[in-house]
Design a protein around this motif. Sequence first.
Motif, PDB file in Angstrom:
ATOM      1  N   PRO A   1       0.714  -1.034  -0.151  1.00  0.00           N
ATOM      2  CA  PRO A   1       0.062   0.140  -0.248  1.00  0.00           C
ATOM      3  C   PRO A   1       0.731   1.268  -0.189  1.00  0.00           C
ATOM      4  CG  PRO A   1      -0.650  -1.539   1.608  1.00  0.00           C
ATOM      5  CD  PRO A   1       0.447  -2.004   1.058  1.00  0.00           C
ATOM      6  N   VAL A   2       1.964   1.417   0.670  1.00  0.00           N
ATOM      7  CA  VAL A   2       2.786   2.220   0.792  1.00  0.00           C
ATOM      8  C   VAL A   2       3.411   2.648  -0.662  1.00  0.00           C
ATOM      9  CG1 VAL A   2       5.132   3.235   1.504  1.00  0.00           C
ATOM     10  CG2 VAL A   2       3.426   2.348   3.310  1.00  0.00           C
ATOM     11  N   ILE A   3       4.008   1.789  -1.317  1.00  0.00           N
ATOM     12  CA  ILE A   3       4.325   1.660  -2.492  1.00  0.00           C
ATOM     13  C   ILE A   3       3.573   2.387  -3.505  1.00  0.00           C
ATOM     14  CG2 ILE A   3       5.624   0.639  -4.625  1.00  0.00           C
ATOM     15  CD1 ILE A   3       7.514   0.689  -2.262  1.00  0.00           C
ATOM     16  N   GLY A   4       2.202   1.936  -3.404  1.00  0.00           N
ATOM     17  CA  GLY A   4       1.383   2.171  -4.565  1.00  0.00           C
ATOM     18  C   GLY A   4       0.737   3.683  -4.163  1.00  0.00           C
ATOM     19  N   THR A   5       0.702   4.030  -2.897  1.00  0.00           N
ATOM     20  CA  THR A   5       0.338   5.529  -2.711  1.00  0.00           C
ATOM     21  C   THR A   5       1.262   6.368  -3.026  1.00  0.00           C
ATOM     22  OG1 THR A   5      -1.078   4.635  -0.661  1.00  0.00           O
ATOM     23  CG2 THR A   5      -0.242   6.885  -0.618  1.00  0.00           C
ATOM     24  N   TRP A   6       2.538   6.024  -3.036  1.00  0.00           N
ATOM     25  CA  TRP A   6       3.426   6.873  -3.538  1.00  0.00           C
ATOM     26  C   TRP A   6       3.625   7.174  -5.098  1.00  0.00           C
ATOM     27  CZ3 TRP A   6       4.979  11.199  -0.739  1.00  0.00           C
ATOM     28  CH2 TRP A   6       5.055  11.130   0.459  1.00  0.00           C
ATOM     29  N   PHE A   7       3.320   6.138  -5.656  1.00  0.00           N
ATOM     30  CA  PHE A   7       3.504   5.946  -6.917  1.00  0.00           C
ATOM     31  C   PHE A   7       2.293   6.919  -7.639  1.00  0.00           C
ATOM     32  CE2 PHE A   7       2.532   4.570 -11.395  1.00  0.00           C
ATOM     33  CZ  PHE A   7       4.116   4.354 -11.766  1.00  0.00           C
TER      34      PHE A   7
ATOM     35  N   PRO B   1       6.653   8.352 -12.863  1.00  0.00           N
ATOM     36  CA  PRO B   1       7.047   7.590 -11.913  1.00  0.00           C
ATOM     37  C   PRO B   1       7.326   6.341 -12.630  1.00  0.00           C
ATOM     38  CG  PRO B   1       4.923   7.968 -11.373  1.00  0.00           C
ATOM     39  CD  PRO B   1       5.266   9.009 -12.479  1.00  0.00           C
ATOM     40  N   GLN B   2       8.470   5.834 -12.395  1.00  0.00           N
ATOM     41  CA  GLN B   2       8.862   4.479 -12.770  1.00  0.00           C
ATOM     42  C   GLN B   2       9.002   3.313 -11.770  1.00  0.00           C
ATOM     43  OE1 GLN B   2       9.300   3.756 -16.170  1.00  0.00           O
ATOM     44  NE2 GLN B   2       8.031   5.721 -16.072  1.00  0.00           N
ATOM     45  N   ARG B   3       9.683   3.669 -10.702  1.00  0.00           N
ATOM     46  CA  ARG B   3       9.904   2.786  -9.760  1.00  0.00           C
ATOM     47  C   ARG B   3       9.791   3.561  -8.331  1.00  0.00           C
ATOM     48  NH1 ARG B   3      15.437   0.431 -10.254  1.00  0.00           N
ATOM     49  NH2 ARG B   3      16.038   2.586  -9.343  1.00  0.00           N
ATOM     50  N   VAL B   4       9.197   2.983  -7.187  1.00  0.00           N
ATOM     51  CA  VAL B   4       9.276   3.474  -5.786  1.00  0.00           C
ATOM     52  C   VAL B   4       9.744   2.416  -4.786  1.00  0.00           C
ATOM     53  CG1 VAL B   4       7.593   4.260  -4.144  1.00  0.00           C
ATOM     54  CG2 VAL B   4       6.959   4.620  -6.449  1.00  0.00           C
ATOM     55  N   THR B   5      10.763   2.856  -4.359  1.00  0.00           N
ATOM     56  CA  THR B   5      11.432   1.998  -3.026  1.00  0.00           C
ATOM     57  C   THR B   5      11.424   2.834  -1.691  1.00  0.00           C
ATOM     58  OG1 THR B   5      13.064   1.550  -4.787  1.00  0.00           O
ATOM     59  CG2 THR B   5      13.746   1.190  -2.550  1.00  0.00           C
ATOM     60  N   MET B   6      10.785   2.047  -0.719  1.00  0.00           N
ATOM     61  CA  MET B   6      10.861   2.275   0.460  1.00  0.00           C
ATOM     62  C   MET B   6      11.774   1.743   1.573  1.00  0.00           C
ATOM     63  SD  MET B   6       7.224   0.381   1.937  1.00  0.00           S
ATOM     64  CE  MET B   6       7.573   0.379   3.542  1.00  0.00           C
ATOM     65  N   THR B   7      12.245   2.490   2.305  1.00  0.00           N
ATOM     66  CA  THR B   7      13.073   1.882   3.304  1.00  0.00           C
ATOM     67  C   THR B   7      12.143   1.414   4.743  1.00  0.00           C
ATOM     68  OG1 THR B   7      15.036   3.137   2.601  1.00  0.00           O
ATOM     69  CG2 THR B   7      15.148   2.058   4.685  1.00  0.00           C
ATOM     70  N   GLN B   8      12.509   0.238   5.335  1.00  0.00           N
ATOM     71  CA  GLN B   8      11.887  -0.018   6.407  1.00  0.00           C
ATOM     72  C   GLN B   8      12.775   0.114   7.437  1.00  0.00           C
ATOM     73  OE1 GLN B   8       9.448  -3.667   6.037  1.00  0.00           O
ATOM     74  NE2 GLN B   8       9.458  -3.435   3.962  1.00  0.00           N
ATOM     75  N   LYS B   9      11.915  -0.017   8.917  1.00  0.00           N
ATOM     76  CA  LYS B   9      13.157  -0.210   9.918  1.00  0.00           C
ATOM     77  C   LYS B   9      13.845  -1.348  10.255  1.00  0.00           C
ATOM     78  CE  LYS B   9      11.262   2.493  13.449  1.00  0.00           C
ATOM     79  NZ  LYS B   9      10.615   2.720  14.706  1.00  0.00           N
ATOM     80  N   GLU B  10      14.993  -1.084  10.900  1.00  0.00           N
ATOM     81  CA  GLU B  10      15.594  -2.578  11.126  1.00  0.00           C
ATOM     82  C   GLU B  10      14.547  -3.646  11.733  1.00  0.00           C
ATOM     83  OE1 GLU B  10      19.632  -3.545  13.582  1.00  0.00           O
ATOM     84  OE2 GLU B  10      19.306  -1.491  12.873  1.00  0.00           O
ATOM     85  N   ALA B  11      14.990  -4.781  11.407  1.00  0.00           N
ATOM     86  CA  ALA B  11      14.253  -5.982  11.653  1.00  0.00           C
ATOM     87  C   ALA B  11      14.438  -6.302  13.250  1.00  0.00           C
ATOM     88  CB  ALA B  11      14.577  -7.148  10.973  1.00  0.00           C
TER      89      ALA B  11
END
Length: 150
Positions: A36-42, A79-89
Amino acid sequence: MNLSETVFVQKPPTNRALARLRIFTTKEELKLAGHPVIGTWFLLAELGVVPAQEGGVHVLQQTGAGILPVEIRFKDGRPQRVTMTQKEAIFKTLESGSEKTCRRSCLTPRDFDPNLPPEFVSTGIFNLMVPLRNRAALAKIKMNMVSWRG
C-alpha cells in the motif's frame, strides 16, 4: 490475514515528512504495509504531489512505524519505480514453540528446518516466519486460523 488495505494520506504533524500515511485493513490500523505504501507514493507522484525530477526524488513519509524514507525514480516525467526503506528488523522468539505451530498448520515436527526456529519478525508489523525443511512441506499446510486466536 485479511489483507484488504486502504491508505489515507494526511498532512503530517511535523514538517520533516511530506505526508502522513495511515493504513487500515477492514479490522485495524497497521503501522506499516509495503505494497500500500509503494502504491500510494506511485499515485502521488503520478498526480504531481511529488514533483518529477529526472533521476529521482527522495521524500520522507510518516507512518505508524515512524518517519521513513521513500525514493521515487522518474523517467520522462512519469514515476517508474518507488522504493521504501523499512525499520531495522526486530526478532522475537515464538514462545509457544514448534508444537503449537504444527497443530495450527497441519505440519509435523519433521517438516520444520531443525536449525532455524519459528520466530516473529518485524520491520513495522510482526509476521510469523516458519522455516521449513523443504518445499514439499508447503503443500501440506492447512491453516487452522481459529487456533491462532487463543
